[in-house]
Design a protein around this motif. Structure first.
Motif, PDB file in Angstrom:
ATOM      1  N   ARG A 218     -34.774  58.318  50.702  1.00 54.97           N
ATOM      2  CA  ARG A 218     -34.860  57.879  49.310  1.00 54.97           C
ATOM      3  C   ARG A 218     -34.927  56.364  49.260  1.00 54.97           C
ATOM      4  NH1 ARG A 218     -34.482  61.249  45.300  1.00 54.97           N
ATOM      5  NH2 ARG A 218     -33.725  63.374  45.628  1.00 54.97           N
ATOM      6  N   ARG A 219     -35.699  55.871  48.314  1.00 53.73           N
ATOM      7  CA  ARG A 219     -35.744  54.430  48.110  1.00 53.73           C
ATOM      8  C   ARG A 219     -34.392  53.948  47.614  1.00 53.73           C
ATOM      9  NH1 ARG A 219     -41.476  54.721  45.041  1.00 53.73           N
ATOM     10  NH2 ARG A 219     -42.853  54.567  46.857  1.00 53.73           N
ATOM     11  N   ARG A 220     -34.029  52.748  48.014  1.00 55.40           N
ATOM     12  CA  ARG A 220     -32.761  52.188  47.562  1.00 55.40           C
ATOM     13  C   ARG A 220     -32.812  51.955  46.057  1.00 55.40           C
ATOM     14  NH1 ARG A 220     -30.388  47.277  50.890  1.00 55.40           N
ATOM     15  NH2 ARG A 220     -30.331  49.004  52.403  1.00 55.40           N
ATOM     16  N   ARG A 221     -31.867  52.536  45.365  1.00 50.70           N
ATOM     17  CA  ARG A 221     -31.849  52.411  43.913  1.00 50.70           C
ATOM     18  C   ARG A 221     -31.264  51.079  43.486  1.00 50.70           C
ATOM     19  NH1 ARG A 221     -29.769  58.300  41.642  1.00 50.70           N
ATOM     20  NH2 ARG A 221     -31.529  59.537  42.435  1.00 50.70           N
ATOM     21  N   LYS A 222     -31.811  50.554  42.397  1.00 51.72           N
ATOM     22  CA  LYS A 222     -31.230  49.359  41.819  1.00 51.72           C
ATOM     23  C   LYS A 222     -29.885  49.718  41.173  1.00 51.72           C
ATOM     24  CE  LYS A 222     -35.728  47.357  40.660  1.00 51.72           C
ATOM     25  NZ  LYS A 222     -36.607  46.871  39.548  1.00 51.72           N
ATOM     26  N   PRO A 223     -28.956  48.770  41.153  1.00 50.14           N
ATOM     27  CA  PRO A 223     -27.684  49.053  40.472  1.00 50.14           C
ATOM     28  C   PRO A 223     -27.928  49.433  39.013  1.00 50.14           C
ATOM     29  CG  PRO A 223     -27.571  46.998  41.718  1.00 50.14           C
ATOM     30  CD  PRO A 223     -29.008  47.429  41.734  1.00 50.14           C
ATOM     31  N   ARG A 224     -27.156  50.376  38.515  1.00 46.28           N
ATOM     32  CA  ARG A 224     -27.300  50.774  37.116  1.00 46.28           C
ATOM     33  C   ARG A 224     -26.906  49.642  36.174  1.00 46.28           C
ATOM     34  NH1 ARG A 224     -25.088  55.709  39.093  1.00 46.28           N
ATOM     35  NH2 ARG A 224     -26.489  57.496  38.792  1.00 46.28           N
ATOM     36  N   ALA A 225     -27.707  49.457  35.166  1.00 50.50           N
ATOM     37  CA  ALA A 225     -27.343  48.488  34.131  1.00 50.50           C
ATOM     38  C   ALA A 225     -26.142  49.014  33.344  1.00 50.50           C
ATOM     39  CB  ALA A 225     -28.522  48.267  33.192  1.00 50.50           C
ATOM     40  N   VAL A 226     -25.321  48.126  32.846  1.00 43.94           N
ATOM     41  CA  VAL A 226     -24.157  48.496  32.049  1.00 43.94           C
ATOM     42  C   VAL A 226     -24.422  48.106  30.594  1.00 43.94           C
ATOM     43  CG1 VAL A 226     -21.695  48.144  31.664  1.00 43.94           C
ATOM     44  CG2 VAL A 226     -22.593  48.199  33.996  1.00 43.94           C
ATOM     45  N   ARG A 227     -24.310  49.081  29.688  1.00 47.53           N
ATOM     46  CA  ARG A 227     -24.457  48.813  28.267  1.00 47.53           C
ATOM     47  C   ARG A 227     -23.078  48.853  27.616  1.00 47.53           C
ATOM     48  NH1 ARG A 227     -29.540  52.742  26.508  1.00 47.53           N
ATOM     49  NH2 ARG A 227     -30.993  52.068  28.150  1.00 47.53           N
ATOM     50  N   GLU A 228     -22.728  47.786  26.948  1.00 50.84           N
ATOM     51  CA  GLU A 228     -21.438  47.715  26.275  1.00 50.84           C
ATOM     52  C   GLU A 228     -21.608  48.063  24.803  1.00 50.84           C
ATOM     53  OE1 GLU A 228     -19.561  44.005  27.006  1.00 50.84           O
ATOM     54  OE2 GLU A 228     -19.361  44.361  29.167  1.00 50.84           O
ATOM     55  N   ARG A 229     -20.800  48.977  24.336  1.00 54.20           N
ATOM     56  CA  ARG A 229     -20.861  49.423  22.952  1.00 54.20           C
ATOM     57  C   ARG A 229     -19.445  49.579  22.412  1.00 54.20           C
ATOM     58  NH1 ARG A 229     -25.299  48.165  23.954  1.00 54.20           N
ATOM     59  NH2 ARG A 229     -27.269  49.277  23.572  1.00 54.20           N
ATOM     60  N   VAL A 230     -19.342  49.843  21.111  1.00 57.42           N
ATOM     61  CA  VAL A 230     -18.059  50.111  20.460  1.00 57.42           C
ATOM     62  C   VAL A 230     -18.179  51.446  19.741  1.00 57.42           C
ATOM     63  CG1 VAL A 230     -16.378  49.327  18.754  1.00 57.42           C
ATOM     64  CG2 VAL A 230     -17.615  47.653  20.157  1.00 57.42           C
ATOM     65  N   LEU A 231     -17.234  52.347  19.988  1.00 60.61           N
ATOM     66  CA  LEU A 231     -17.152  53.615  19.265  1.00 60.61           C
ATOM     67  C   LEU A 231     -16.068  53.489  18.204  1.00 60.61           C
ATOM     68  CD1 LEU A 231     -17.323  56.270  22.156  1.00 60.61           C
ATOM     69  CD2 LEU A 231     -19.188  55.279  20.830  1.00 60.61           C
ATOM     70  N   LEU A 232     -16.364  53.996  17.016  1.00 59.14           N
ATOM     71  CA  LEU A 232     -15.437  53.856  15.891  1.00 59.14           C
ATOM     72  C   LEU A 232     -14.730  55.177  15.607  1.00 59.14           C
ATOM     73  CD1 LEU A 232     -17.693  51.771  13.470  1.00 59.14           C
ATOM     74  CD2 LEU A 232     -16.149  50.954  15.277  1.00 59.14           C
ATOM     75  N   TRP A 233     -13.419  55.145  15.739  1.00 60.09           N
ATOM     76  CA  TRP A 233     -12.577  56.303  15.402  1.00 60.09           C
ATOM     77  C   TRP A 233     -12.099  56.097  13.975  1.00 60.09           C
ATOM     78  CZ3 TRP A 233     -10.357  60.200  18.830  1.00 60.09           C
ATOM     79  CH2 TRP A 233      -9.374  61.000  18.229  1.00 60.09           C
ATOM     80  N   LEU A 234     -12.711  56.803  13.034  1.00 59.72           N
ATOM     81  CA  LEU A 234     -12.426  56.633  11.614  1.00 59.72           C
ATOM     82  C   LEU A 234     -11.755  57.903  11.105  1.00 59.72           C
ATOM     83  CD1 LEU A 234     -15.892  55.133  10.632  1.00 59.72           C
ATOM     84  CD2 LEU A 234     -13.817  53.904  11.337  1.00 59.72           C
ATOM     85  N   GLU A 235     -10.491  57.786  10.777  1.00 59.59           N
ATOM     86  CA  GLU A 235      -9.697  58.959  10.400  1.00 59.59           C
ATOM     87  C   GLU A 235      -9.093  58.760   9.017  1.00 59.59           C
ATOM     88  OE1 GLU A 235      -5.860  61.438  12.153  1.00 59.59           O
ATOM     89  OE2 GLU A 235      -7.050  60.178  13.500  1.00 59.59           O
ATOM     90  N   ASP A 236      -9.116  59.847   8.224  1.00 60.97           N
ATOM     91  CA  ASP A 236      -8.527  59.737   6.889  1.00 60.97           C
ATOM     92  C   ASP A 236      -7.103  60.296   6.892  1.00 60.97           C
ATOM     93  OD1 ASP A 236      -8.730  62.496   6.847  1.00 60.97           O
ATOM     94  OD2 ASP A 236     -10.264  62.581   5.289  1.00 60.97           O
ATOM     95  N   ASP A 237      -6.461  60.295   5.721  1.00 63.64           N
ATOM     96  CA  ASP A 237      -5.064  60.723   5.630  1.00 63.64           C
ATOM     97  C   ASP A 237      -4.882  62.210   5.906  1.00 63.64           C
ATOM     98  OD1 ASP A 237      -4.197  58.196   5.071  1.00 63.64           O
ATOM     99  OD2 ASP A 237      -4.253  58.441   2.890  1.00 63.64           O
TER     100      ASP A 237
END
Length: 348
Positions: A218-237
């Motif tokens: 197998r060809r040597r794979r490039k390192p995986r790119a890292v994507r930074e995101r924010v997940l929102l935990w939105l909870e009601d009463d």
């Protein structure tokens, strides 16, 4: 004189192959097709419980074709590569109208069915000679014939297809295709091959030349790119969590998910778009890392209590956190469901 490759492999399969997989009893075109789609990039042990739940809910093609797409995705949750589920549902609708194909060409026209999958379905469901070349078969053939060019190269693909065709016998199509897949999965394994148990070891060039560990190439794979995101935990009463449906294509396509933003600074903008208002400060709840095929997701999970009074006409869905943790009524990405199980309702 060494017996033919297929003869030795079939003899081994009769004694040591897998004969009790759930899609083999009964081995109908519908069940074979479903199993082959699930087995794309997923191991048998992982697939079995999903397959059994799926056929319990959708026992035949008509039931799957008539199903709601969200329910199909819900049963698929955790199996990954969700485009497979969307294509499965689309293909079921096509076959419900046009009938079930019986040729490799016919199966290849359906969404999500490539050449090897189409051949495996025809061989397994109709016991007709068809040449397969999935990942396990590629590894077996690359080692047996000492194919030492990169697997990703077009010339290597042509060579492996030719080798697969040469070795596929005219009869016992269902048994042979299962046998060579079993050999790759249980004996000619990627990291720990069991050459001593292999029925074709006598003329395996990789074994003879001491190159088993280095093949296939197998060809040597490039390192995986890292994507930074924010997940929102939105909870009601009431202990309900706000979810958005992901776009139909892309990561987690079509699934219900915590809202995703690129930065914490965008979080309040997303709330405003949904008519939501925070009732407390943002709190760092957790961090999530998940590896996809071509990149790694690194997400911070930010939580806030929200006022739900003005969301009746807004996009999105509210679900009780307890329901999502135990038996979710919608399809959820596996990492998101793990978060929900870990944190549960935040209300006090």
């Amino acid at each position: 004189m060494t017996a033919a490759f297929a003869d030795r492999l079939l003899g081994w399969f009769d004694r040591h192959g897998r004969h009790d997989l759930p899609w083999q009893h009964p081995r109908t075109p519908y069940r074979v097709w479903l199993s082959e789609i699930m087995l794309q990039q997923t191991q048998v042990a992982t697939v079995i419980p999903y397959f059994e739940r799926f056929v319990a809910r959708f026992p035949d093609l008509d039931a799957l074709a008539a199903a709601d797409a969200d329910e199909v995705l819900g049963l698929w949750s955790g199996l990954g590569y969700y485009a497979r589920a969307r294509n499965l549902h689309r293909a079921a609708g096509i076959m419900a109208e046009r009938g079930v194909p019986e040729t490799v060409e016919g199966w290849g026209e359906l969404p999500g069915v490539g050449p090897s999958t189409a051949a495996a379905i025809v061989a397994q469901a109709f016991d007709r000679r068809a040449v397969i070349l999935d990942g396990n078969v590629k590894r077996v053939l690359a080692r047996h014939a000492a194919v030492d060019t990169p697997q990703e190269a077009a010339a290597t693909g042509h060579r492996l297809w030719a080798l697969a065709d040469e070795r596929t016998p005219p009869t016992r199509a269902a048994d042979y295709t299962q046998a060579i897949m079993d050999l790759g999965a249980t004996v000619c394994r990627r990291g720990t091959p069991r050459c001593e148990a292999c029925p074709v070891r006598e003329d395996c060039r990789a074994r003879i030349e001491g190159r088993v560990a280095e093949l296939p190439v197998r060809r040597r794979r490039k390192p995986r790119a890292v994507r930074e995101r924010v997940l929102l935990w939105l909870e009601d009463d009431a202990g309900r969590l706000f979810l958005e449906k992901r776009p139909p294509s892309g990561i987690w396509g079509g699934l219900a998910c915590l809202p995703v933003v690129e930065t914490v600074g965008e979080a309040d903008e997303r709330l405003a778009a949904h008519g939501l208002a925070r009732r407390d400060h943002w709190q760092a709840l957790d961090r999530l890392r998940h590896v996809f095929s071509h990149f790694e997701l690194a997400a911070e999970v930010m939580a806030a209590s929200v006022n739900t009074a003005s969301v009746a006409e807004r996009p999105g869905e509210w679900h009780a956190v307890d329901d999502l943790a135990n038996d979710p009524p919608v399809g959820l990405p596996a990492p998101v469901q793990k978060l929900i199980r870990k944190h549960g309702p935040r209300r006090r």
